[in-house]
Motif scaffolding. Structure first.
Motif, short mmCIF file in Angstrom:
data_model
loop_
_atom_site.label_atom_id
_atom_site.label_comp_id
_atom_site.label_asym_id
_atom_site.label_seq_id
_atom_site.Cartn_x
_atom_site.Cartn_y
_atom_site.Cartn_z
N LYS A 135 0.89 -1.09 0.06
CA LYS A 135 0.12 0.15 -0.05
C LYS A 135 0.98 1.17 0.01
N SER A 136 1.80 1.19 0.78
CA SER A 136 2.77 2.37 0.87
C SER A 136 3.49 2.67 -0.40
N GLU A 137 3.89 1.54 -1.03
CA GLU A 137 4.63 1.68 -2.58
C GLU A 137 3.52 2.15 -3.46
N ILE A 138 2.40 1.79 -3.37
CA ILE A 138 1.42 2.22 -4.40
C ILE A 138 1.01 3.63 -4.20
N ASN A 139 1.12 4.07 -2.84
CA ASN A 139 0.79 5.57 -2.65
C ASN A 139 2.09 6.32 -3.15
N GLU A 140 3.08 5.82 -2.90
CA GLU A 140 4.55 6.34 -3.44
C GLU A 140 4.35 6.63 -5.11
N LEU A 144 4.03 9.91 -7.49
CA LEU A 144 4.85 10.27 -8.78
C LEU A 144 4.28 10.43 -9.76
N LYS A 145 3.13 9.72 -10.04
CA LYS A 145 2.55 9.71 -11.27
C LYS A 145 1.60 10.93 -11.30
N MET A 146 1.07 11.56 -10.13
CA MET A 146 0.18 12.73 -10.18
C MET A 146 0.79 13.84 -10.76
N PRO A 147 1.95 14.44 -10.83
CA PRO A 147 2.29 15.45 -11.28
C PRO A 147 2.28 15.56 -12.81
N GLN A 148 2.61 14.36 -13.47
CA GLN A 148 2.83 14.03 -14.71
C GLN A 148 1.30 14.12 -15.29
#
Length: 198
Positions: A135-140, A144-148
């Motif tokens: 879950k923490s990796e997915i959130n990370e 990362l994807k959100m700014p793109q």
């Protein structure tokens, strides 16, 4: 019969107890120790006498060491002579051994189940930790994807706004052209009237 046999009355007189007391103990003897005379009276041999003697002494509640030893000897004699008692003793001993085996087997099964439960709890705890890590990796990754994605959305919005501006400019130009066209038409019509009055 070379054995010394006694009647119930003789044994009662010898032990200084009632005839009924001896008769009571005689009736509880194993069948092979209950002997009869030719005239039908009850006879007591030495083994039966020992057993009855032990019973009479134990019922008189005299707790001397000699009496305890004699009652043990009488019980041992009775136990050895009576096949029914011997069979019961063997069955009880077998059941004790069998019970001990069953208890040890149950203890082993309980220990195995306890180990399995412990393993299951450890695995469940590991699964929980792994899920939390995932879950923490997915959130990370999402972070990362959100700014793109935001950048793409901004680019799309800018493109749309530029397109809207260009369409608005085109519409304004078309309106200006219409207005100019109407002004020219108005000017021409006013010239026509003016020329008509001249």
């Amino acid at each position: 019969m070379s054995e010394n046999l006694k009647t119930i009355k003789e044994l009662a007189d010898e032990l200084s107890v009632t005839k009924q007391n001896i008769q009571y103990h005689y009736q509880r003897l194993p069948k092979e120790l209950q002997l009869k005379s030719s005239n039908g009276s009850n006879l007591i041999n030495s083994k039966a006498e020992k057993i009855i003697l032990g019973k009479v002494e134990s019922s008189s509640k005299s707790n001397t060491k000699d009496q305890q030893i004699s009652s043990k000897e009488n019980f041992e004699d009775e136990k050895l002579d009576n096949p029914f008692i011997n069979r019961l003793i063997k069955e009880v001993e077998y059941l004790k051994i069998d019970k001990d085996k069953i208890i040890s087997t149950k203890d082993q099964q309980i220990e195995k189940l306890t180990n399995l439960l412990d393993q299951q709890q450890r695995l469940a705890l590991q699964d929980k930790k792994l899920l939390e890590e995932y879950k923490s990796e997915i959130n990370e990754l999402k972070a990362l994807k959100m700014p793109q994605e935001d950048k793409k959305e901004k680019d799309k919005k800018e493109n749309q706004s530029q397109e809207e501006v260009q369409t608005l400019k085109k519409q304004m130009e078309a309106l200006n052209d219409k207005i100019k066209g109407q002004e020219q038409a108005n000017n021409q019509s006013s010239k026509k009237w003016y020329q008509f009055w001249k």
